[in-house]
Write a protein that holds these residues in place. Structure first.
Motif, short mmCIF file in Angstrom:
data_model
loop_
_atom_site.label_atom_id
_atom_site.label_comp_id
_atom_site.label_asym_id
_atom_site.label_seq_id
_atom_site.Cartn_x
_atom_site.Cartn_y
_atom_site.Cartn_z
N MET A 19 5.07 6.98 0.68
CA MET A 19 5.41 6.09 2.03
C MET A 19 4.63 4.74 2.04
O MET A 19 3.69 4.77 1.61
CB MET A 19 4.95 6.89 3.21
N VAL A 20 5.47 3.79 1.85
CA VAL A 20 5.10 2.19 1.52
C VAL A 20 4.78 1.36 2.96
O VAL A 20 5.73 1.44 3.76
CB VAL A 20 5.83 1.83 0.49
N ALA A 21 3.61 0.77 3.02
CA ALA A 21 3.41 -0.31 3.93
C ALA A 21 3.34 -1.54 3.08
O ALA A 21 2.41 -1.90 2.54
CB ALA A 21 2.11 -0.24 4.80
N GLU A 37 6.57 -3.95 6.82
CA GLU A 37 7.86 -3.13 6.63
C GLU A 37 7.52 -1.63 6.05
O GLU A 37 6.75 -1.75 5.12
CB GLU A 37 8.98 -3.68 5.70
N PHE A 38 7.77 -0.62 6.82
CA PHE A 38 7.46 0.73 6.16
C PHE A 38 8.97 1.29 5.69
O PHE A 38 9.79 1.07 6.11
CB PHE A 38 6.99 1.64 7.41
N TYR A 39 8.68 2.18 4.47
CA TYR A 39 9.88 2.80 4.17
C TYR A 39 9.33 3.77 3.10
O TYR A 39 8.30 3.73 2.46
CB TYR A 39 10.79 1.73 3.42
N PRO A 40 10.18 4.75 2.91
CA PRO A 40 10.00 5.60 1.72
C PRO A 40 10.27 5.20 0.45
O PRO A 40 11.39 4.41 0.37
CB PRO A 40 10.94 6.89 2.03
N ALA A 41 9.74 5.72 -0.50
CA ALA A 41 9.86 5.18 -1.94
C ALA A 41 9.78 6.20 -2.94
O ALA A 41 8.86 7.11 -2.73
CB ALA A 41 9.06 3.62 -2.25
N VAL A 42 9.95 5.72 -4.04
CA VAL A 42 9.47 6.45 -5.26
C VAL A 42 8.75 5.60 -6.32
O VAL A 42 8.99 4.31 -6.36
CB VAL A 42 10.51 6.86 -6.17
N MET A 43 7.54 5.79 -6.83
CA MET A 43 6.77 4.81 -7.56
C MET A 43 6.09 5.68 -8.92
O MET A 43 6.37 6.81 -9.08
CB MET A 43 5.60 4.65 -6.72
N LYS A 44 5.81 4.77 -9.60
CA LYS A 44 5.03 5.17 -10.80
C LYS A 44 3.69 4.54 -11.17
O LYS A 44 3.82 3.02 -11.08
CB LYS A 44 6.05 5.12 -12.10
N VAL A 99 0.93 -1.11 -0.03
CA VAL A 99 0.00 0.04 0.14
C VAL A 99 1.08 1.25 0.06
O VAL A 99 1.62 1.42 1.12
CB VAL A 99 -0.88 0.06 1.38
N ALA A 100 0.80 1.85 -1.04
CA ALA A 100 1.89 2.86 -1.36
C ALA A 100 0.93 4.38 -1.12
O ALA A 100 -0.24 4.70 -1.71
CB ALA A 100 2.58 3.00 -2.62
N ILE A 101 1.28 5.37 -0.42
CA ILE A 101 0.61 6.45 0.03
C ILE A 101 1.53 7.71 -0.32
O ILE A 101 2.67 7.66 -0.02
CB ILE A 101 0.18 6.45 1.43
N ALA A 102 0.83 8.62 -1.09
CA ALA A 102 1.65 9.97 -1.31
C ALA A 102 2.43 10.47 -0.14
O ALA A 102 1.69 10.66 1.04
CB ALA A 102 0.69 10.81 -1.73
N ASP A 103 3.65 10.56 -0.13
CA ASP A 103 4.50 11.34 0.81
C ASP A 103 4.36 12.59 0.87
O ASP A 103 5.28 13.62 0.59
CB ASP A 103 5.93 10.80 0.55
#
Length: 769
Positions: A351-353, A367-374, A295-299
């Motif tokens: 931000m990803v869960a 695991e939670f972490y910051p990411a870049v996605m498309k 689940v990726a949420i806008a940072d």
């Protein structure tokens, strides 16, 4: 209260004087109120400037309700003088209530006490016995803090005098407007008024028109009124533009550092047809023993930094407010629809869960972490449903994400089964949406159909929210706000049980029913004709969910830990949570890379933010409900004289509220239209009973009604009852209205005499006797 006011050393004064805490400590330690000279002697204030400063501080403490200046010229504590702090809640009929700060029962404020106060004032009151209905009455001792919000209303000229009739019926006084202060307002227009002289027992309030909104029936006017009546911030400080200029339309190059690269992961967004901001994306793959869900949420926390002007403006708003075809966003459009919106085929920070789930939907690890996605596709709920239903054309178009969509469905089936096992309460109430024409007039009201696509996203978001709550609980140093939904309160629970008893139903669980008891009840009634009404009444029996730093679980979802992680674009508590998660990750990693925006809040900050964001959420709900009521009334203007089937949705001492089946709109059958009998209101059983005919009208009865009248100003729809069907299926045709037998018992006596009568043109319904 400012921090300066709390400190013992106070830079706002030229000389040092005792702080509020010291003054309160002295008054508290004394057995009787403290006179001014005693303060001077106790603190050794021999400078005249200190005496002046002390007097100012004591007056400020009076104003804030911390101290009371008695007739004996001494300062005492309100609670030791049996005074109660609270806020005035006005009623359209002229009386009011004092909503106490300590959470106790509201005090009834009679008409004559309401003349000198306004809805929203903070006051000190003293109890003064019981009224004829057994309610504890309050006598207003002092206004400690006048309402600071302006009043919206319609401007009229009566007998050469300008007056404004407040749109909010809880403000029962008309406001006099001197000719020099009308600001160009014309008869019948909606205006915003600033109070320049408060009301007294003998005089009306006086004000000046600060803003002319426009004509009463202008398209969109209902939203402008709601924004101002509920004090919803809708303009950005000028400095916000300056802060936003440092960001282009693309992700800053330095923001990629320290982030996982998920651009090849087939994340997709699934939202409504008319959504413009996409703050969550999902991806699911099957593993040997279950699934892996991203689940990726806008940072948002990268762009909205703590203690900036933008952050303060977002805090003040607290959340986005969604009106029909209009939104007041929590963040500026450059962020909400741009950099923080997970639009397809562009790089976005998130931000990803990343969660590992077992075959029965149990959360095994996160695991939670910051990411870049498309985002690989922008899907709508309807498209997802068609994809899952086998639409070949769509399946061909979205072949590159079909595996993801199908796996999400399989995961949903497991999560849905897990939800049933833990007995979460599932509502299936009917929602509606307005369809507008080009002139922004309602063309139709249509039901909103929830289907599997909605539920897929809902379950994915719940899992991410649970995982984030568990992370916060695991760290004893960094806190955030939990989404807390406590068990139902006693009085509401008892009323709900009485309602069920009239329908031959029962809620198990005794004084402390569990979510399972509620879920069992909903399962029992799902095929009943009145199941929507039962669900509505069940919702009313529940406590309101709030944000707070202390975790007390979520009763409705049957979860021990729950927080809001998934919508930082539109909810400030989610942004707080993102910052807290980054602070926890920073502690573990010992580095800042990818964790820009991390912030650990103090306990005091979280307490205050919990209260504030819970308030802004209620404020948004109240404002949107007001707009919905107005629009429904406007729509029903074209249906006056028409007949509809409906169901009795509420019973009061003044009549029956009926929900029209076609439009899910409520109207009132006033008790004066139930003729040829005296009617008694049985609050315990939720019904009206005819004294002679034994006619009974209760919640859930099916009825046929005619639309008698629509009052836009009061947002009320008046109905005439034509036919009622008893629970046994027996139909009762209602007799034509005759002369009656005098006033019905329990009938409202009409509105108080605080308004002036007079001809207001199209506003005749607002004239008061």
């Amino acid at each position: 209260m400012s921090d300066n006011q709390q400190n013992n050393s106070t830079p706002e004064y030229e000389v040092e004087i005792p702080g509020r805490e010291q003054l309160l400590e002295l008054v508290t330690s004394n057995s009787k109120p403290v006179q001014f000279d005693e303060f001077i002697r106790h603190f050794g204030l021999d400078d005249e400037r200190q005496a002046i400063g002390l007097k100012r501080r004591l007056r400020a403490m009076e104003r804030d309700g911390q101290l009371i200046y008695s007739k004996a010229n001494a300062y005492g504590l309100p609670e030791r003088m049996d005074l109660i702090k609270g806020r005035i809640i006005g009623h359209k009929d002229g009386f009011g209530f004092c909503q106490t700060e300590d959470g106790g029962k509201d005090l009834f404020i009679p008409h004559h006490q309401m003349y000198s106060v306004l809805h929203g004032d903070r006051v000190l009151v003293k109890t003064s016995g019981k009224d004829s209905r057994g309610r504890t009455e309050g006598r207003i001792v002092r206004v400690t803090e006048p309402r600071d919000s302006n009043i919206v209303g319609r401007y009229f000229i009566e007998h050469g005098l300008g007056i404004v009739v407040p749109d909010d019926g809880r403000v029962s006084q008309d406001i006099l407007i001197p000719d020099a202060d009308k600001n160009g307002a014309r008869h019948g227009q909606l205006v915003v008024v600033e109070i320049t002289r408060r009301p007294s027992r003998r005089t009306s309030p006086i004000g000046r028109v600060s803003e002319v909104l426009g004509e009463h029936m202008a398209p969109g006017m209902e939203i402008q009124v709601a924004i101002r009546e509920h004090d919803i911030p809708n303009e950005w400080p000028a400095e916000v533009d300056g802060e936003l200029k440092k960001y282009s339309e693309e992700v800053p190059a330095e923001a990629y550092e320290g982030r996982k690269d998920l651009r090849d992961l087939p994340l997709i967004t699934i939202d409504g047809e008319d959504s413009r901001d996409f703050d969550d994306a999902v991806c699911c793959v099957q593993e040997e023993k279950g699934w892996r869900l991203w689940v990726a949420i806008a940072d948002v926390s990268y762009y909205v930094r703590p203690e900036t002007v933008l952050d303060k403006a977002a805090t003040e708003r607290g959340n986005s407010v969604y009106f029909p075809s209009n939104v007041i966003p929590m963040l500026p459009e450059k962020l909400s629809n741009g950099l923080c919106s997970l639009n397809p085929d562009v790089d976005r920070l998130c931000m990803v869960a990343e969660m590992e789930l077992g075959p029965r939907g149990k959360l095994k690890s996160t695991e939670f972490y910051p990411a870049v996605m498309k985002s690989h596709a922008r899907l709508t709920y309807n498209k997802v449903k068609k994809l899952l239903d086998g639409d070949e054309e769509l399946q061909q178009q979205y072949q590159h994400v079909m595996d993801n969509v199908q796996e999400l469905e399989r995961l949903y089936n497991a999560l849905s089964a897990a939800r049933k096992r833990r007995s979460a309460i599932e509502f299936d109430t009917q929602e509606t949406r307005f369809i507008f024409n080009a002139q922004r007039k309602i063309e139709s009201i249509e039901p909103v159909k929830r289907h599997i696509a909605h539920k897929i996203i809902e379950e994915c978001m719940i899992m991410a929210n649970v995982a984030s709550a568990q992370l916060i609980e695991s760290d004893k140093e960094v806190g955030a706000l939990f989404r807390v939904h406590e068990t139902p309160a006693d009085e509401r629970l008892n009323n709900f049980r009485s309602f069920l008893g009239e329908l031959g139903l029962n809620l198990e669980g005794g004084d402390e029913p569990s979510p399972k008891d509620y879920a069992t009840l909903l399962e029992q009634v799902k095929d009943r004709q009145d199941h929507e009404l039962i669900e509505t009444m069940l919702l009313r029996s529940m406590q309101q969910a709030v944000y707070q730093p202390e975790n007390k679980g979520h009763f409705g979802l049957a979860l021990k830990s729950y927080a809001h992680f998934t919508s930082p674009i539109r909810r400030y508590p989610d942004l707080i949570l993102h910052r807290a998660i980054k602070a926890i990750l920073r502690k573990k990693k010992g580095e800042e890379k990818g964790l820009v925006g991390a912030w650990a809040y103090s306990e005091k900050q979280l307490d205050e933010l919990g209260v504030h964001t819970s308030m802004t959420e209620r404020r948004a709900d109240d404002a949107t409900r007001q707009v919905d009521e107005w629009l429904k009334c406007e729509f029903m203007l074209d249906h006056v004289g028409m007949e509809f089937e409906g169901i009795i949705s509420s019973v009061t001492n003044f009549g029956l509220f009926v929900r029209l089946s076609d439009y899910q709109i409520d109207g009132l059958v006033h008790i004066s239209n139930l003729d040829n009998d005296y009617y008694h209101f049985d609050q315990q059983k939720g019904m009206l009973v005819g004294e002679n005919s034994n006619s009974v009208f209760r919640l859930g009865d099916n009825v046929k009604v005619k639309v008698k009248d629509v009052n836009l100003d009061d947002r009320k729809i008046d109905l005439t009852l034509l036919e009622a069907t008893s629970p046994g299926g027996q139909k009762r045709n209602m007799p034509a209205k005759g002369s009656g037998k005098g006033k019905r018992k329990g009938q409202s006596r009409g509105k108080g005499g605080q308004r002036k009568s007079g001809n207001r043109g199209s506003n005749k319904g607002r004239s008061k006797s």
